[in-house]
Scaffold this motif. Sequence first.
Motif, mmCIF file in Angstrom:
data_model
loop_
_atom_site.group_PDB
_atom_site.id
_atom_site.type_symbol
_atom_site.label_atom_id
_atom_site.label_comp_id
_atom_site.label_asym_id
_atom_site.label_seq_id
_atom_site.Cartn_x
_atom_site.Cartn_y
_atom_site.Cartn_z
ATOM 1 N N MET A 125 -8.534 8.365 7.241
ATOM 2 C CA MET A 125 -7.173 8.160 7.733
ATOM 3 C C MET A 125 -6.986 6.759 8.306
ATOM 4 S SD MET A 125 -5.113 10.281 10.678
ATOM 5 C CE MET A 125 -4.810 11.701 9.626
ATOM 6 N N VAL A 126 -7.937 6.298 9.136
ATOM 7 C CA VAL A 126 -7.764 4.997 9.778
ATOM 8 C C VAL A 126 -7.837 3.869 8.752
ATOM 9 C CG1 VAL A 126 -10.196 4.515 10.356
ATOM 10 C CG2 VAL A 126 -8.371 3.671 11.838
ATOM 11 N N ILE A 127 -8.663 4.037 7.725
ATOM 12 C CA ILE A 127 -8.749 2.994 6.702
ATOM 13 C C ILE A 127 -7.475 2.973 5.848
ATOM 14 C CG2 ILE A 127 -10.026 2.183 4.688
ATOM 15 C CD1 ILE A 127 -12.563 3.288 5.977
ATOM 16 N N GLY A 128 -6.938 4.159 5.531
ATOM 17 C CA GLY A 128 -5.674 4.210 4.810
ATOM 18 C C GLY A 128 -4.564 3.521 5.577
ATOM 19 N N ARG A 129 -4.517 3.753 6.874
ATOM 20 C CA ARG A 129 -3.503 3.094 7.712
ATOM 21 C C ARG A 129 -3.743 1.583 7.747
ATOM 22 N NH1 ARG A 129 -0.163 4.211 12.260
ATOM 23 N NH2 ARG A 129 -0.052 2.456 13.687
ATOM 24 N N ALA A 130 -5.007 1.159 7.819
ATOM 25 C CA ALA A 130 -5.323 -0.270 7.852
ATOM 26 C C ALA A 130 -4.894 -0.960 6.563
ATOM 27 C CB ALA A 130 -6.816 -0.478 8.102
ATOM 28 N N VAL A 131 -4.995 -0.265 5.436
ATOM 29 C CA VAL A 131 -4.545 -0.840 4.161
ATOM 30 C C VAL A 131 -3.053 -1.161 4.236
ATOM 31 C CG1 VAL A 131 -4.149 -0.334 1.716
ATOM 32 C CG2 VAL A 131 -6.343 0.248 2.766
ATOM 33 N N ILE A 132 -2.265 -0.250 4.824
ATOM 34 C CA ILE A 132 -0.826 -0.495 4.971
ATOM 35 C C ILE A 132 -0.582 -1.672 5.905
ATOM 36 C CG2 ILE A 132 1.343 0.468 5.818
ATOM 37 C CD1 ILE A 132 0.454 1.636 3.166
ATOM 38 N N VAL A 133 -1.315 -1.718 7.033
ATOM 39 C CA VAL A 133 -1.130 -2.809 7.990
ATOM 40 C C VAL A 133 -1.537 -4.141 7.359
ATOM 41 C CG1 VAL A 133 -1.828 -3.715 10.244
ATOM 42 C CG2 VAL A 133 -1.421 -1.271 9.962
ATOM 43 N N ASP A 134 -2.549 -4.119 6.475
ATOM 44 C CA ASP A 134 -2.939 -5.342 5.757
ATOM 45 C C ASP A 134 -1.796 -5.884 4.908
ATOM 46 O OD1 ASP A 134 -5.539 -5.287 6.727
ATOM 47 O OD2 ASP A 134 -6.351 -4.244 4.974
ATOM 48 N N ARG A 135 -0.997 -4.978 4.369
ATOM 49 C CA ARG A 135 -0.022 -5.374 3.347
ATOM 50 C C ARG A 135 1.402 -5.554 3.865
ATOM 51 N NH1 ARG A 135 -1.746 -4.103 -1.944
ATOM 52 N NH2 ARG A 135 0.237 -5.075 -2.524
ATOM 53 N N ALA A 136 1.758 -4.946 4.994
ATOM 54 C CA ALA A 136 3.150 -4.936 5.450
ATOM 55 C C ALA A 136 3.283 -5.623 6.805
ATOM 56 C CB ALA A 136 3.680 -3.506 5.531
ATOM 57 N N ARG A 137 4.469 -6.156 7.074
ATOM 58 C CA ARG A 137 4.760 -6.828 8.334
ATOM 59 C C ARG A 137 6.174 -6.466 8.787
ATOM 60 N NH1 ARG A 137 0.159 -7.416 8.038
ATOM 61 N NH2 ARG A 137 -1.152 -9.279 8.234
ATOM 62 N N GLY A 138 6.417 -6.603 10.108
ATOM 63 C CA GLY A 138 7.752 -6.467 10.667
ATOM 64 C C GLY A 138 8.429 -5.141 10.350
ATOM 65 N N PRO A 139 9.738 -5.177 10.055
ATOM 66 C CA PRO A 139 10.458 -3.936 9.764
ATOM 67 C C PRO A 139 9.860 -3.161 8.596
ATOM 68 C CG PRO A 139 12.003 -5.717 10.160
ATOM 69 C CD PRO A 139 10.640 -6.340 10.105
ATOM 70 N N GLN A 140 9.246 -3.881 7.623
ATOM 71 C CA GLN A 140 8.652 -3.173 6.497
ATOM 72 C C GLN A 140 7.493 -2.295 6.959
ATOM 73 O OE1 GLN A 140 6.293 -5.301 3.623
ATOM 74 N NE2 GLN A 140 7.003 -4.035 1.923
ATOM 75 N N LEU A 141 6.737 -2.761 7.964
ATOM 76 C CA LEU A 141 5.631 -1.962 8.487
ATOM 77 C C LEU A 141 6.146 -0.657 9.081
ATOM 78 C CD1 LEU A 141 2.632 -1.621 9.262
ATOM 79 C CD2 LEU A 141 3.139 -2.889 11.369
ATOM 80 N N VAL A 142 7.202 -0.756 9.903
ATOM 81 C CA VAL A 142 7.799 0.452 10.481
ATOM 82 C C VAL A 142 8.319 1.370 9.384
ATOM 83 C CG1 VAL A 142 9.628 1.338 11.977
ATOM 84 C CG2 VAL A 142 8.392 -0.736 12.617
ATOM 85 N N ARG A 143 8.991 0.768 8.393
ATOM 86 C CA ARG A 143 9.593 1.562 7.318
ATOM 87 C C ARG A 143 8.521 2.296 6.512
ATOM 88 N NH1 ARG A 143 12.177 -2.318 5.299
ATOM 89 N NH2 ARG A 143 13.964 -2.046 6.671
ATOM 90 N N VAL A 144 7.460 1.592 6.144
ATOM 91 C CA VAL A 144 6.431 2.213 5.317
ATOM 92 C C VAL A 144 5.668 3.285 6.094
ATOM 93 C CG1 VAL A 144 4.267 1.803 4.086
ATOM 94 C CG2 VAL A 144 6.169 0.222 3.802
ATOM 95 N N LEU A 145 5.330 2.998 7.353
ATOM 96 C CA LEU A 145 4.601 3.998 8.140
ATOM 97 C C LEU A 145 5.454 5.238 8.386
ATOM 98 C CD1 LEU A 145 2.641 1.826 10.739
ATOM 99 C CD2 LEU A 145 1.766 2.979 8.700
ATOM 100 N N ASN A 146 6.759 5.049 8.580
ATOM 101 C CA ASN A 146 7.631 6.220 8.725
ATOM 102 C C ASN A 146 7.764 6.980 7.414
ATOM 103 O OD1 ASN A 146 8.921 6.731 11.441
ATOM 104 N ND2 ASN A 146 9.213 4.516 11.293
ATOM 105 N N LEU A 147 7.760 6.269 6.282
ATOM 106 C CA LEU A 147 7.762 6.955 4.993
ATOM 107 C C LEU A 147 6.483 7.750 4.800
ATOM 108 C CD1 LEU A 147 9.295 4.271 2.589
ATOM 109 C CD2 LEU A 147 10.285 6.493 3.198
ATOM 110 N N VAL A 148 5.363 7.169 5.216
ATOM 111 C CA VAL A 148 4.089 7.887 5.126
ATOM 112 C C VAL A 148 4.153 9.179 5.932
ATOM 113 C CG1 VAL A 148 1.652 7.814 5.787
ATOM 114 C CG2 VAL A 148 2.687 5.856 4.634
ATOM 115 N N MET A 149 4.701 9.090 7.139
ATOM 116 C CA MET A 149 4.811 10.285 7.970
ATOM 117 C C MET A 149 5.866 11.238 7.437
ATOM 118 S SD MET A 149 5.603 10.615 12.060
ATOM 119 C CE MET A 149 5.635 12.240 12.847
ATOM 120 N N GLY A 150 7.020 10.678 7.010
ATOM 121 C CA GLY A 150 8.120 11.530 6.565
ATOM 122 C C GLY A 150 7.811 12.283 5.292
ATOM 123 N N ILE A 151 7.410 11.553 4.249
ATOM 124 C CA ILE A 151 7.075 12.228 2.993
ATOM 125 C C ILE A 151 5.801 13.041 3.167
ATOM 126 C CG2 ILE A 151 6.583 11.894 0.543
ATOM 127 C CD1 ILE A 151 8.144 9.276 0.693
ATOM 128 N N GLY A 152 4.879 12.500 3.984
ATOM 129 C CA GLY A 152 3.659 13.264 4.277
ATOM 130 C C GLY A 152 3.945 14.542 5.036
#
Length: 423
Positions: A125-152
Amino acid sequence: MSTSATATRAPSSGVVPASLVATVIFLTAVAPLATDMYVPAFPRVAEEFGTTASAVQLTLTTFFAGMGLGQLVGGPFSDQRGRRMPLVAGTILMTVASIGCALAPSVGVLMIARFLQGFGGGWAMVIGRAVIVDRARGPQLVRVLNLVMGIGGVAPIISPLLGAVILQLTGWRMTFWVLAALGVLMTLCALFVVPESLPPEKRHEGGLREFGHAAHTVLSNRRFVGYVVVASSAFIALFAYVATSAFILQNMNGLSPVAYSIVFAANAGGMTVAALLSARMAGRVPTRRVILTGQIIALAAGVAMLAGALWWATPLLVALGSFFALMVAQGLVNTNGGALASAEVPEHPGTSSAVLGLVQWTTAGIVAPIAGLGGSNTAVPMAALMIAGALLSMFGLLVLARPDTSRPGVPARTARIEGASTP
Protein backbone atom coordinates in the motif's frame (compact mmCIF):
# COMPACT_ATOMS: atom_id res chain seq x y z
CA MET A 1 9.86 -3.68 -26.44
CA SER A 2 8.55 -6.21 -23.90
CA THR A 3 5.84 -5.42 -21.40
CA SER A 4 8.15 -5.87 -18.43
CA ALA A 5 10.77 -3.60 -19.98
CA THR A 6 8.18 -0.94 -20.59
CA ALA A 7 6.99 -1.21 -17.01
CA THR A 8 10.53 -0.91 -15.69
CA ARG A 9 11.38 2.27 -17.60
CA ALA A 10 11.11 5.39 -15.46
CA PRO A 11 8.24 7.59 -16.67
CA SER A 12 8.21 11.32 -16.85
CA SER A 13 6.75 13.02 -13.80
CA GLY A 14 3.50 14.94 -13.76
CA VAL A 15 1.43 12.42 -15.74
CA VAL A 16 -0.61 9.70 -14.03
CA PRO A 17 -2.10 7.29 -16.62
CA ALA A 18 -5.53 5.82 -15.98
CA SER A 19 -4.06 2.30 -16.05
CA LEU A 20 -1.67 3.19 -13.23
CA VAL A 21 -4.43 4.80 -11.16
CA ALA A 22 -6.59 1.68 -11.62
CA THR A 23 -3.72 -0.59 -10.57
CA VAL A 24 -2.90 1.47 -7.47
CA ILE A 25 -6.60 1.38 -6.55
CA PHE A 26 -6.48 -2.41 -6.73
CA LEU A 27 -3.23 -2.62 -4.77
CA THR A 28 -4.46 -0.33 -2.02
CA ALA A 29 -7.72 -2.29 -1.76
CA VAL A 30 -5.92 -4.88 0.36
CA ALA A 31 -6.98 -3.22 3.62
CA PRO A 32 -10.74 -3.09 3.00
CA LEU A 33 -10.67 -6.49 1.33
CA ALA A 34 -8.75 -8.18 4.14
CA THR A 35 -10.84 -6.42 6.78
CA ASP A 36 -14.38 -6.05 5.48
CA MET A 37 -14.72 -9.53 3.94
CA TYR A 38 -13.80 -10.93 7.34
CA VAL A 39 -15.86 -8.68 9.65
CA PRO A 40 -19.25 -10.40 9.07
CA ALA A 41 -17.66 -13.67 10.26
CA PHE A 42 -16.60 -12.34 13.69
CA PRO A 43 -19.37 -14.15 15.61
CA ARG A 44 -18.64 -17.40 13.71
CA VAL A 45 -14.90 -17.19 14.35
CA ALA A 46 -15.48 -16.61 18.06
CA GLU A 47 -17.80 -19.61 18.16
CA GLU A 48 -15.46 -21.96 16.26
CA PHE A 49 -12.41 -21.14 18.39
CA GLY A 50 -14.43 -20.90 21.62
CA THR A 51 -13.13 -17.43 22.38
CA THR A 52 -14.43 -13.94 23.16
CA ALA A 53 -15.36 -10.98 20.97
CA SER A 54 -12.29 -9.10 22.21
CA ALA A 55 -10.00 -11.98 21.22
CA VAL A 56 -11.44 -12.02 17.72
CA GLN A 57 -11.03 -8.24 17.52
CA LEU A 58 -7.34 -8.78 18.36
CA THR A 59 -6.98 -10.42 14.96
CA LEU A 60 -7.82 -6.97 13.62
CA THR A 61 -5.22 -5.47 15.96
CA THR A 62 -2.45 -7.74 14.70
CA PHE A 63 -3.46 -7.06 11.10
CA PHE A 64 -3.37 -3.30 11.67
CA ALA A 65 -0.04 -3.55 13.52
CA GLY A 66 1.36 -5.42 10.53
CA MET A 67 -0.05 -2.77 8.19
CA GLY A 68 1.66 -0.03 10.17
CA LEU A 69 5.03 -1.77 10.41
CA GLY A 70 4.91 -2.81 6.76
CA GLN A 71 4.41 0.80 5.73
CA LEU A 72 7.14 2.03 8.08
CA VAL A 73 9.65 -0.38 6.53
CA GLY A 74 8.36 -0.43 2.95
CA GLY A 75 8.31 3.32 2.35
CA PRO A 76 11.96 4.05 3.19
CA PHE A 77 13.08 0.77 1.59
CA SER A 78 11.45 1.82 -1.68
CA ASP A 79 13.11 5.25 -1.41
CA GLN A 80 16.40 3.33 -1.48
CA ARG A 81 15.72 0.46 -3.90
CA GLY A 82 12.97 1.81 -6.14
CA ARG A 83 9.24 1.08 -6.23
CA ARG A 84 8.51 -1.81 -8.55
CA MET A 85 10.32 -4.92 -7.22
CA PRO A 86 9.71 -4.11 -3.52
CA LEU A 87 6.03 -3.77 -4.46
CA VAL A 88 6.08 -7.27 -5.96
CA ALA A 89 7.67 -8.64 -2.78
CA GLY A 90 4.89 -7.15 -0.65
CA THR A 91 2.10 -8.68 -2.71
CA ILE A 92 3.77 -12.11 -2.59
CA LEU A 93 4.03 -11.96 1.21
CA MET A 94 0.38 -10.96 1.48
CA THR A 95 -0.61 -13.93 -0.69
CA VAL A 96 1.35 -16.46 1.38
CA ALA A 97 0.02 -15.01 4.66
CA SER A 98 -3.56 -15.23 3.38
CA ILE A 99 -3.04 -18.96 2.85
CA GLY A 100 -1.77 -19.16 6.43
CA CYS A 101 -4.95 -17.46 7.67
CA ALA A 102 -7.10 -19.95 5.77
CA LEU A 103 -5.30 -22.87 7.41
CA ALA A 104 -5.04 -21.43 10.95
CA PRO A 105 -5.84 -24.09 13.62
CA SER A 106 -6.34 -21.59 16.46
CA VAL A 107 -7.04 -17.93 17.08
CA GLY A 108 -3.38 -17.46 18.13
CA VAL A 109 -2.07 -18.74 14.80
CA LEU A 110 -4.67 -16.63 13.02
CA MET A 111 -3.33 -13.54 14.80
CA ILE A 112 0.23 -14.26 13.60
CA ALA A 113 -0.88 -14.92 10.03
CA ARG A 114 -2.98 -11.76 10.08
CA PHE A 115 0.08 -9.79 11.20
CA LEU A 116 2.09 -11.08 8.24
CA GLN A 117 -0.84 -10.45 5.91
CA GLY A 118 -1.03 -6.88 7.16
CA PHE A 119 2.74 -6.43 6.85
CA GLY A 120 2.72 -7.47 3.20
CA GLY A 121 -0.40 -5.43 2.47
CA GLY A 122 0.96 -2.33 4.21
CA TRP A 123 4.26 -2.68 2.36
CA ALA A 124 2.39 -2.80 -0.96
CA MET A 125 0.00 0.00 0.00
CA VAL A 126 2.69 2.53 0.96
CA ILE A 127 4.68 1.86 -2.21
CA GLY A 128 1.56 2.23 -4.36
CA ARG A 129 0.87 5.57 -2.71
CA ALA A 130 4.52 6.62 -3.20
CA VAL A 131 4.22 5.90 -6.93
CA ILE A 132 1.33 8.39 -7.11
CA VAL A 133 3.26 10.98 -5.07
CA ASP A 134 6.24 10.49 -7.43
CA ARG A 135 4.08 11.33 -10.42
CA ALA A 136 1.57 13.97 -9.25
CA ARG A 137 1.82 17.45 -7.72
CA GLY A 138 -0.51 20.13 -6.33
CA PRO A 139 -4.24 19.84 -7.05
CA GLN A 140 -3.58 16.80 -9.24
CA LEU A 141 -2.18 14.95 -6.21
CA VAL A 142 -5.34 15.65 -4.21
CA ARG A 143 -7.51 14.72 -7.19
CA VAL A 144 -5.76 11.43 -7.91
CA LEU A 145 -5.58 10.33 -4.26
CA ASN A 146 -9.28 11.09 -3.84
CA LEU A 147 -10.01 9.10 -7.00
CA VAL A 148 -8.01 6.22 -5.55
CA MET A 149 -10.09 6.37 -2.39
CA GLY A 150 -13.39 7.08 -4.16
CA ILE A 151 -13.24 4.43 -6.86
CA GLY A 152 -11.46 2.14 -4.42
CA GLY A 153 -14.57 2.51 -2.27
CA VAL A 154 -16.04 -0.24 -4.43
CA ALA A 155 -13.90 -2.67 -2.40
CA PRO A 156 -15.53 -1.93 0.97
CA ILE A 157 -18.93 -2.00 -0.76
CA ILE A 158 -18.42 -5.39 -2.37
CA SER A 159 -16.23 -7.11 0.20
CA PRO A 160 -18.69 -7.41 3.12
CA LEU A 161 -21.38 -8.65 0.73
CA LEU A 162 -18.94 -11.16 -0.73
CA GLY A 163 -17.86 -12.15 2.77
CA ALA A 164 -21.47 -12.70 3.84
CA VAL A 165 -22.18 -14.84 0.77
CA ILE A 166 -19.05 -16.90 1.41
CA LEU A 167 -20.09 -17.26 5.04
CA GLN A 168 -23.52 -18.53 4.08
CA LEU A 169 -22.31 -20.95 1.39
CA THR A 170 -19.09 -22.29 2.93
CA GLY A 171 -17.32 -20.81 5.93
CA TRP A 172 -15.10 -17.98 7.06
CA ARG A 173 -11.89 -19.74 5.96
CA MET A 174 -12.89 -19.47 2.31
CA THR A 175 -12.62 -15.69 2.71
CA PHE A 176 -8.86 -16.02 3.05
CA TRP A 177 -8.57 -18.37 0.08
CA VAL A 178 -10.27 -15.66 -1.99
CA LEU A 179 -7.82 -13.10 -0.61
CA ALA A 180 -4.93 -15.38 -1.57
CA ALA A 181 -6.24 -15.54 -5.15
CA LEU A 182 -6.55 -11.76 -5.23
CA GLY A 183 -2.99 -11.55 -3.93
CA VAL A 184 -1.80 -13.51 -6.96
CA LEU A 185 -3.62 -11.05 -9.22
CA MET A 186 -2.07 -8.10 -7.34
CA THR A 187 1.38 -9.60 -7.89
CA LEU A 188 0.75 -9.84 -11.63
CA CYS A 189 -0.42 -6.22 -11.73
CA ALA A 190 2.69 -5.09 -9.86
CA LEU A 191 4.88 -6.98 -12.33
CA PHE A 192 3.30 -5.91 -15.58
CA VAL A 193 1.50 -2.59 -15.04
CA VAL A 194 3.27 -0.52 -12.37
CA PRO A 195 6.26 1.42 -13.76
CA GLU A 196 9.45 2.22 -11.91
CA SER A 197 8.61 5.78 -10.87
CA LEU A 198 11.77 6.49 -8.87
CA PRO A 199 14.86 6.63 -11.14
CA PRO A 200 18.25 5.71 -9.62
CA GLU A 201 19.46 9.31 -9.43
CA LYS A 202 16.59 10.17 -7.06
CA ARG A 203 17.20 7.29 -4.64
CA HIS A 204 19.06 7.76 -1.38
CA GLU A 205 21.84 5.59 -0.01
CA GLY A 206 19.59 3.87 2.50
CA GLY A 207 20.35 2.56 5.92
CA LEU A 208 18.99 3.44 9.35
CA ARG A 209 20.95 6.69 9.46
CA GLU A 210 19.39 7.97 6.24
CA PHE A 211 15.92 6.89 7.32
CA GLY A 212 16.41 8.55 10.69
CA HIS A 213 17.43 11.77 8.96
CA ALA A 214 14.41 11.66 6.63
CA ALA A 215 12.04 10.83 9.49
CA HIS A 216 13.46 13.69 11.55
CA THR A 217 12.97 16.04 8.61
CA VAL A 218 9.30 15.18 8.05
CA LEU A 219 8.47 15.07 11.77
CA SER A 220 10.11 18.47 12.27
CA ASN A 221 7.48 19.96 9.96
CA ARG A 222 4.68 21.09 12.28
CA ARG A 223 2.10 21.23 9.53
CA PHE A 224 3.00 17.75 8.30
CA VAL A 225 2.49 16.43 11.83
CA GLY A 226 -0.81 18.31 12.03
CA TYR A 227 -2.14 16.75 8.86
CA VAL A 228 -0.98 13.31 10.04
CA VAL A 229 -3.05 13.90 13.19
CA VAL A 230 -6.00 14.96 11.00
CA ALA A 231 -5.94 11.77 8.92
CA SER A 232 -4.95 9.37 11.71
CA SER A 233 -7.53 10.62 14.19
CA ALA A 234 -10.21 9.95 11.60
CA PHE A 235 -9.09 6.31 11.81
CA ILE A 236 -10.11 6.20 15.48
CA ALA A 237 -13.79 6.38 14.59
CA LEU A 238 -13.43 4.40 11.36
CA PHE A 239 -11.93 1.31 12.95
CA ALA A 240 -14.02 1.52 16.08
CA TYR A 241 -16.87 1.17 13.59
CA VAL A 242 -15.17 -1.73 11.78
CA ALA A 243 -14.46 -3.56 15.05
CA THR A 244 -17.88 -3.14 16.71
CA SER A 245 -20.53 -2.59 14.05
CA ALA A 246 -21.09 -6.33 13.53
CA PHE A 247 -21.90 -6.79 17.22
CA ILE A 248 -24.00 -3.60 17.46
CA LEU A 249 -26.09 -4.38 14.38
CA GLN A 250 -26.22 -8.19 14.60
CA ASN A 251 -26.15 -8.98 18.33
CA MET A 252 -27.95 -5.89 19.63
CA ASN A 253 -30.36 -5.21 16.75
CA GLY A 254 -30.84 -8.69 15.29
CA LEU A 255 -29.60 -8.14 11.73
CA SER A 256 -28.52 -11.22 9.77
CA PRO A 257 -24.97 -11.39 8.32
CA VAL A 258 -26.39 -10.59 4.86
CA ALA A 259 -28.46 -7.63 6.12
CA TYR A 260 -25.45 -6.37 8.06
CA SER A 261 -23.30 -6.61 4.95
CA ILE A 262 -25.84 -4.61 2.94
CA VAL A 263 -25.74 -1.86 5.59
CA PHE A 264 -21.94 -1.99 5.63
CA ALA A 265 -21.87 -1.69 1.84
CA ALA A 266 -24.29 1.27 1.87
CA ASN A 267 -22.09 3.07 4.39
CA ALA A 268 -19.01 2.40 2.26
CA GLY A 269 -20.97 3.79 -0.68
CA GLY A 270 -21.51 7.02 1.25
CA MET A 271 -17.76 7.26 1.84
CA THR A 272 -17.10 6.60 -1.84
CA VAL A 273 -19.48 9.32 -3.05
CA ALA A 274 -18.00 11.81 -0.56
CA ALA A 275 -14.45 11.01 -1.72
CA LEU A 276 -15.42 11.41 -5.39
CA LEU A 277 -17.09 14.74 -4.65
CA SER A 278 -13.94 15.76 -2.80
CA ALA A 279 -11.89 14.87 -5.87
CA ARG A 280 -14.08 17.12 -8.04
CA MET A 281 -13.73 19.97 -5.55
CA ALA A 282 -9.90 19.82 -5.57
CA GLY A 283 -8.58 23.16 -6.81
CA ARG A 284 -12.05 24.74 -6.58
CA VAL A 285 -12.89 24.58 -2.86
CA PRO A 286 -10.20 25.02 -0.17
CA THR A 287 -9.20 21.54 0.95
CA ARG A 288 -9.02 22.59 4.60
CA ARG A 289 -12.67 23.70 4.39
CA VAL A 290 -13.67 20.29 3.02
CA ILE A 291 -11.80 18.58 5.87
CA LEU A 292 -13.44 20.76 8.52
CA THR A 293 -16.89 19.99 7.11
CA GLY A 294 -16.18 16.28 7.43
CA GLN A 295 -14.92 16.70 10.99
CA ILE A 296 -18.11 18.49 12.04
CA ILE A 297 -20.22 15.72 10.49
CA ALA A 298 -18.17 13.07 12.32
CA LEU A 299 -18.55 14.87 15.64
CA ALA A 300 -22.32 15.15 15.21
CA ALA A 301 -22.52 11.42 14.41
CA GLY A 302 -20.59 10.57 17.56
CA VAL A 303 -22.83 12.72 19.78
CA ALA A 304 -25.96 11.12 18.28
CA MET A 305 -24.54 7.63 18.80
CA LEU A 306 -23.62 8.37 22.43
CA ALA A 307 -27.09 9.75 23.17
CA GLY A 308 -28.68 6.67 21.61
CA ALA A 309 -26.42 4.32 23.56
CA LEU A 310 -26.97 6.01 26.94
CA TRP A 311 -30.69 6.67 26.83
CA TRP A 312 -32.34 4.46 24.19
CA ALA A 313 -30.25 1.24 24.12
CA THR A 314 -28.89 2.08 20.66
CA PRO A 315 -32.00 1.75 18.45
CA LEU A 316 -31.40 0.58 14.91
CA LEU A 317 -32.27 3.90 13.23
CA VAL A 318 -29.83 5.85 15.42
CA ALA A 319 -27.05 3.35 14.73
CA LEU A 320 -27.71 3.35 10.98
CA GLY A 321 -27.82 7.14 10.72
CA SER A 322 -24.71 7.65 12.85
CA PHE A 323 -22.70 5.04 10.96
CA PHE A 324 -23.66 6.48 7.57
CA ALA A 325 -22.76 10.04 8.61
CA LEU A 326 -19.44 8.80 10.00
CA MET A 327 -18.49 7.14 6.72
CA VAL A 328 -19.44 10.21 4.67
CA ALA A 329 -17.14 12.22 6.95
CA GLN A 330 -14.32 9.74 6.30
CA GLY A 331 -14.58 10.42 2.59
CA LEU A 332 -14.05 14.13 3.24
CA VAL A 333 -11.30 13.96 5.87
CA ASN A 334 -9.02 10.97 5.43
CA THR A 335 -7.49 11.25 1.97
CA ASN A 336 -7.49 15.06 1.98
CA GLY A 337 -5.52 15.07 5.23
CA GLY A 338 -3.06 12.55 3.83
CA ALA A 339 -2.66 14.50 0.59
CA LEU A 340 -1.88 17.74 2.43
CA ALA A 341 0.62 15.86 4.63
CA SER A 342 2.41 14.49 1.54
CA ALA A 343 2.43 17.92 -0.09
CA GLU A 344 4.23 19.40 2.93
CA VAL A 345 7.32 17.18 2.41
CA PRO A 346 7.46 16.32 -1.32
CA GLU A 347 11.18 15.58 -1.10
CA HIS A 348 10.53 12.49 1.06
CA PRO A 349 7.47 10.75 -0.46
CA GLY A 350 8.30 7.23 0.74
CA THR A 351 9.21 8.26 4.29
CA SER A 352 6.23 10.61 4.66
CA SER A 353 3.86 7.90 3.41
CA ALA A 354 5.49 5.42 5.80
CA VAL A 355 5.08 7.73 8.80
CA LEU A 356 1.47 8.47 7.89
CA GLY A 357 0.71 4.79 7.36
CA LEU A 358 2.42 3.73 10.59
CA VAL A 359 0.48 6.23 12.68
CA GLN A 360 -2.83 5.47 10.97
CA TRP A 361 -2.64 1.70 11.21
CA THR A 362 -1.12 1.67 14.69
CA THR A 363 -4.04 3.84 15.74
CA ALA A 364 -6.42 1.35 14.14
CA GLY A 365 -4.73 -1.54 15.96
CA ILE A 366 -5.03 0.17 19.33
CA VAL A 367 -8.63 1.22 18.77
CA ALA A 368 -10.02 -2.20 17.76
CA PRO A 369 -9.69 -3.92 21.18
CA ILE A 370 -10.58 -0.73 23.09
CA ALA A 371 -13.84 -0.52 21.17
CA GLY A 372 -14.70 -4.03 22.38
CA LEU A 373 -13.92 -3.46 26.07
CA GLY A 374 -17.58 -2.97 26.92
CA GLY A 375 -18.49 -6.36 25.45
CA SER A 376 -20.80 -7.15 22.57
CA ASN A 377 -23.93 -5.52 24.02
CA THR A 378 -23.07 -1.83 24.37
CA ALA A 379 -22.24 0.97 21.94
CA VAL A 380 -20.90 3.44 24.52
CA PRO A 381 -17.18 2.78 23.85
CA MET A 382 -17.83 3.07 20.12
CA ALA A 383 -19.59 6.42 20.53
CA ALA A 384 -16.90 7.77 22.84
CA LEU A 385 -14.22 6.87 20.30
CA MET A 386 -16.18 8.57 17.51
CA ILE A 387 -16.29 11.81 19.50
CA ALA A 388 -12.64 11.59 20.59
CA GLY A 389 -11.49 10.96 17.02
CA ALA A 390 -13.40 13.94 15.63
CA LEU A 391 -12.12 16.32 18.32
CA LEU A 392 -8.51 15.19 17.95
CA SER A 393 -8.74 15.53 14.17
CA MET A 394 -10.02 19.09 14.59
CA PHE A 395 -7.10 19.84 16.89
CA GLY A 396 -4.70 18.64 14.20
CA LEU A 397 -6.31 20.87 11.55
CA LEU A 398 -6.95 24.06 13.50
CA VAL A 399 -3.95 24.07 15.84
CA LEU A 400 -1.07 21.93 14.60
CA ALA A 401 -1.60 22.47 10.86
CA ARG A 402 -2.69 26.10 11.08
CA PRO A 403 -1.21 28.39 8.40
CA ASP A 404 2.00 30.07 9.56
CA THR A 405 1.21 33.73 8.91
CA SER A 406 4.49 34.86 10.43
CA ARG A 407 6.45 33.01 7.71
CA PRO A 408 4.56 33.42 4.42
CA GLY A 409 6.97 31.22 2.48
CA VAL A 410 6.51 28.12 4.60
CA PRO A 411 3.00 27.09 3.49
CA ALA A 412 3.60 28.02 -0.15
CA ARG A 413 4.14 24.38 -1.11
CA THR A 414 0.57 23.52 -0.22
CA ALA A 415 -1.16 26.85 -0.87
CA ARG A 416 -2.51 25.76 -4.24
CA ILE A 417 -4.36 22.76 -2.82
CA GLU A 418 -5.32 24.22 0.56
CA GLY A 419 -6.89 27.31 -0.97
CA ALA A 420 -6.35 30.91 -0.08
CA SER A 421 -9.11 31.20 2.52
CA THR A 422 -8.34 28.58 5.14
CA PRO A 423 -10.25 28.09 8.39
